[in-house]
Design a protein around this motif. Structure first.
Motif, mmCIF file in Angstrom:
data_model
loop_
_atom_site.group_PDB
_atom_site.id
_atom_site.type_symbol
_atom_site.label_atom_id
_atom_site.label_comp_id
_atom_site.label_asym_id
_atom_site.label_seq_id
_atom_site.Cartn_x
_atom_site.Cartn_y
_atom_site.Cartn_z
ATOM 1 N N ILE A 4 0.855 -1.187 0.000
ATOM 2 C CA ILE A 4 0.000 0.000 0.000
ATOM 3 C C ILE A 4 0.884 1.227 0.000
ATOM 4 O O ILE A 4 1.635 1.463 0.955
ATOM 5 C CB ILE A 4 -0.917 0.018 1.240
ATOM 6 C CG1 ILE A 4 -1.775 -1.247 1.291
ATOM 7 C CG2 ILE A 4 -1.792 1.271 1.241
ATOM 8 C CD1 ILE A 4 -2.500 -1.441 2.614
ATOM 9 N N THR A 5 0.851 1.999 -1.065
ATOM 10 C CA THR A 5 1.613 3.247 -1.078
ATOM 11 C C THR A 5 0.791 4.330 -0.376
ATOM 12 O O THR A 5 -0.441 4.307 -0.385
ATOM 13 C CB THR A 5 1.979 3.689 -2.503
ATOM 14 O OG1 THR A 5 0.790 4.045 -3.229
ATOM 15 C CG2 THR A 5 2.721 2.589 -3.238
ATOM 16 N N GLY A 6 1.495 5.256 0.248
ATOM 17 C CA GLY A 6 0.795 6.297 0.998
ATOM 18 C C GLY A 6 0.030 5.751 2.183
ATOM 19 O O GLY A 6 -1.053 6.227 2.528
ATOM 20 N N ALA A 7 0.606 4.754 2.858
ATOM 21 C CA ALA A 7 -0.099 4.077 3.953
ATOM 22 C C ALA A 7 -0.196 4.922 5.210
ATOM 23 O O ALA A 7 -0.964 4.574 6.121
ATOM 24 C CB ALA A 7 0.605 2.757 4.282
ATOM 25 N N SER A 8 0.516 6.022 5.283
ATOM 26 C CA SER A 8 0.513 6.821 6.504
ATOM 27 C C SER A 8 -0.589 7.869 6.530
ATOM 28 O O SER A 8 -0.856 8.466 7.565
ATOM 29 C CB SER A 8 1.873 7.516 6.685
ATOM 30 O OG SER A 8 2.117 8.413 5.604
ATOM 31 N N GLY A 9 -1.243 8.127 5.392
ATOM 32 C CA GLY A 9 -2.306 9.120 5.341
ATOM 33 C C GLY A 9 -3.628 8.569 5.822
ATOM 34 O O GLY A 9 -3.744 7.394 6.208
ATOM 35 N N GLY A 10 -4.663 9.407 5.794
ATOM 36 C CA GLY A 10 -5.955 9.021 6.328
ATOM 37 C C GLY A 10 -6.558 7.808 5.657
ATOM 38 O O GLY A 10 -6.928 6.822 6.322
ATOM 39 N N ILE A 11 -6.671 7.840 4.335
ATOM 40 C CA ILE A 11 -7.218 6.698 3.610
ATOM 41 C C ILE A 11 -6.247 5.527 3.663
ATOM 42 O O ILE A 11 -6.653 4.375 3.854
ATOM 43 C CB ILE A 11 -7.553 7.087 2.159
ATOM 44 C CG1 ILE A 11 -8.729 8.077 2.132
ATOM 45 C CG2 ILE A 11 -7.872 5.862 1.313
ATOM 46 C CD1 ILE A 11 -9.080 8.609 0.758
ATOM 47 N N GLY A 12 -4.961 5.801 3.509
ATOM 48 C CA GLY A 12 -3.951 4.747 3.541
ATOM 49 C C GLY A 12 -3.945 3.992 4.852
ATOM 50 O O GLY A 12 -3.823 2.754 4.877
ATOM 51 N N ARG A 13 -4.087 4.698 5.952
ATOM 52 C CA ARG A 13 -4.144 4.045 7.275
ATOM 53 C C ARG A 13 -5.343 3.113 7.363
ATOM 54 O O ARG A 13 -5.235 1.984 7.856
ATOM 55 C CB ARG A 13 -4.234 5.096 8.380
ATOM 56 C CG ARG A 13 -2.914 5.745 8.756
ATOM 57 C CD ARG A 13 -3.139 6.824 9.797
ATOM 58 N NE ARG A 13 -3.734 6.283 11.010
ATOM 59 C CZ ARG A 13 -3.048 5.908 12.082
ATOM 60 N NH1 ARG A 13 -1.741 6.004 12.088
ATOM 61 N NH2 ARG A 13 -3.658 5.446 13.146
ATOM 62 N N ALA A 14 -6.497 3.595 6.896
ATOM 63 C CA ALA A 14 -7.711 2.779 6.967
ATOM 64 C C ALA A 14 -7.574 1.515 6.122
ATOM 65 O O ALA A 14 -7.987 0.428 6.536
ATOM 66 C CB ALA A 14 -8.916 3.598 6.512
ATOM 67 N N ILE A 15 -6.974 1.652 4.949
ATOM 68 C CA ILE A 15 -6.750 0.485 4.088
ATOM 69 C C ILE A 15 -5.799 -0.497 4.771
ATOM 70 O O ILE A 15 -6.047 -1.707 4.796
ATOM 71 C CB ILE A 15 -6.166 0.914 2.731
ATOM 72 C CG1 ILE A 15 -7.125 1.852 1.995
ATOM 73 C CG2 ILE A 15 -5.872 -0.313 1.855
ATOM 74 C CD1 ILE A 15 -6.483 2.539 0.785
ATOM 75 N N LEU B 15 1.403 9.875 -11.074
ATOM 76 C CA LEU B 15 1.246 9.173 -12.347
ATOM 77 C C LEU B 15 2.458 8.321 -12.722
ATOM 78 O O LEU B 15 2.346 7.100 -12.880
ATOM 79 C CB LEU B 15 0.943 10.185 -13.454
ATOM 80 C CG LEU B 15 0.429 9.660 -14.785
ATOM 81 C CD1 LEU B 15 -0.800 8.797 -14.598
ATOM 82 C CD2 LEU B 15 0.133 10.822 -15.728
ATOM 83 N N THR B 16 3.626 8.950 -12.844
ATOM 84 C CA THR B 16 4.809 8.219 -13.304
ATOM 85 C C THR B 16 5.179 7.089 -12.357
ATOM 86 O O THR B 16 5.409 5.949 -12.786
ATOM 87 C CB THR B 16 6.002 9.180 -13.483
ATOM 88 O OG1 THR B 16 5.616 10.267 -14.323
ATOM 89 C CG2 THR B 16 7.190 8.458 -14.085
ATOM 90 N N SER B 17 5.238 7.381 -11.063
ATOM 91 C CA SER B 17 5.624 6.348 -10.094
ATOM 92 C C SER B 17 4.593 5.221 -10.054
ATOM 93 O O SER B 17 4.955 4.042 -9.930
ATOM 94 C CB SER B 17 5.791 6.955 -8.700
ATOM 95 O OG SER B 17 6.947 7.769 -8.648
ATOM 96 N N SER B 18 3.315 5.543 -10.173
ATOM 97 C CA SER B 18 2.277 4.516 -10.156
ATOM 98 C C SER B 18 2.420 3.573 -11.348
ATOM 99 O O SER B 18 2.330 2.345 -11.210
ATOM 100 C CB SER B 18 0.890 5.167 -10.177
ATOM 101 O OG SER B 18 0.653 5.885 -8.983
ATOM 102 N N ILE C 257 -1.802 -1.587 -4.076
ATOM 103 C CA ILE C 257 -2.744 -0.485 -3.910
ATOM 104 C C ILE C 257 -1.982 0.829 -4.030
ATOM 105 O O ILE C 257 -1.130 1.151 -3.206
ATOM 106 C CB ILE C 257 -3.476 -0.578 -2.561
ATOM 107 C CG1 ILE C 257 -4.284 -1.879 -2.510
ATOM 108 C CG2 ILE C 257 -4.390 0.630 -2.359
ATOM 109 C CD1 ILE C 257 -4.970 -2.135 -1.205
ATOM 110 N N LEU C 258 -2.301 1.562 -5.079
ATOM 111 C CA LEU C 258 -1.593 2.803 -5.404
ATOM 112 C C LEU C 258 -2.379 3.978 -4.833
ATOM 113 O O LEU C 258 -3.336 4.467 -5.436
ATOM 114 C CB LEU C 258 -1.422 2.921 -6.918
ATOM 115 C CG LEU C 258 -0.563 1.802 -7.531
ATOM 116 C CD1 LEU C 258 -0.696 1.776 -9.038
ATOM 117 C CD2 LEU C 258 0.907 1.975 -7.120
ATOM 118 N N ASN C 259 -1.952 4.400 -3.658
ATOM 119 C CA ASN C 259 -2.705 5.405 -2.903
ATOM 120 C C ASN C 259 -1.892 6.661 -2.616
ATOM 121 O O ASN C 259 -2.447 7.675 -2.202
ATOM 122 C CB ASN C 259 -3.188 4.777 -1.578
ATOM 123 C CG ASN C 259 -3.773 5.788 -0.631
ATOM 124 O OD1 ASN C 259 -4.826 6.362 -0.884
ATOM 125 N ND2 ASN C 259 -3.096 6.026 0.484
ATOM 126 N N ALA C 260 -0.588 6.641 -2.848
ATOM 127 C CA ALA C 260 0.260 7.790 -2.508
ATOM 128 C C ALA C 260 -0.146 9.011 -3.323
ATOM 129 O O ALA C 260 -0.399 8.913 -4.528
ATOM 130 C CB ALA C 260 1.727 7.457 -2.759
#
Length: 236
Positions: free
Chosen positions: A6-17, A105-108, A78-81
């Motif tokens: 899960i990318t961006g796992a530290s944010g609000g949605i990322g944490r919930a995922i 975009l590019t990193s995803s 899961i590309l969330n960052a």
């Protein structure tokens, strides 16, 4: 048990995922850039779970290589960052535009390119992109954000067709106004005005987005691919 990145796992949605997958007993590679505290809090709360923190700055060109060196293959990606910029396009610097395109975009695309090889070999796997309703409708003062999310939506459509014969599914969720740290800049009267535009009369919760993602990654959704599913209370 699945291996999930899960990318961006530290944010609000990322944490919930992340918490959703940990509760199911999966091994989660939780990517973050600077918010290590958020990951550490989840490690403490889910000390019994298999949570692997992975740091990388995906807004930089070497960010993907740093991440893939640490995580070789996964069952679910899961590309969330991401981040947002609120302001006129003319006020954005060239570096800010480049960083947003690189991050969203590019990193995803490069991460998907890396991880689909093993998925195709196994004839199974799932890629889920966290997009935005603005990628479908566009938004004033969030032009580049809308553009990169729109690009991700087209990426999902194309990649789903390419990977369908291999049994790998690709989908996106497009959240509307969700109650997260990223949207904390909207408050008071501004928030009420926005909420009044939403037919369901409230902001969405990160856990609701996580639940939709969990469904899309389940066997119950085995015939769903190439879809951009809005979760916005009928807003857009």
């Amino acid at each position: 048990m699945k291996d999930v990145l899960i990318t961006g796992a530290s944010g609000g949605i990322g944490r919930a995922i992340t918490m959703n997958y940990l509760q199911k007993g999966d091994r989660v590679f939780a990517h973050y850039n600077t918010n290590a505290v958020s990951i550490q809090e989840m490690e403490a709360e889910y000390s019994y779970a298999d949570l692997v923190p992975v740091q990388s700055n995906l807004a930089k060109k070497d960010g993907v290589a740093v991440l893939t060196d640490k995580v070789e293959e996964v069952d679910t990606l899961i590309l969330n960052a991401g981040n947002s910029y609120f302001g006129l396009l003319t006020d954005m610097s060239g570096d800010e535009i480049d960083a947003m395109i690189q991050l969203h975009l590019t990193s995803s695309i490069k991460l998907a390119k890396h991880y689909i090889s093993s998925m195709v070999q196994k004839k199974q796997g799932s890629i889920i992109v966290v997009s935005s309703v603005f990628g479908l409708s566009g938004a004033s003062c969030e032009v580049v954000y809308s553009s990169v999310k729109g690009g991700l939506n087209a990426f999902v459509k194309g990649l789903a067709r390419e990977l369908g014969p291999s049994g790998v599914r690709v989908n996106a969720v497009a959240p509307g106004y969700i109650s997260t740290e990223m949207n904390a800049r909207i408050s008071g009267e501004d928030e009420q005005t926005l909420v009044d535009e939403i037919p369901m009369g409230r902001a969405g919760q990160p856990e609701e987005v996580a639940a939709l993602i969990s469904f899309l990654d389940s066997t119950e959704a085995s015939y769903i691919s190439g879809q951009i599913i809005s979760i916005d209370g009928a807003w857009q």
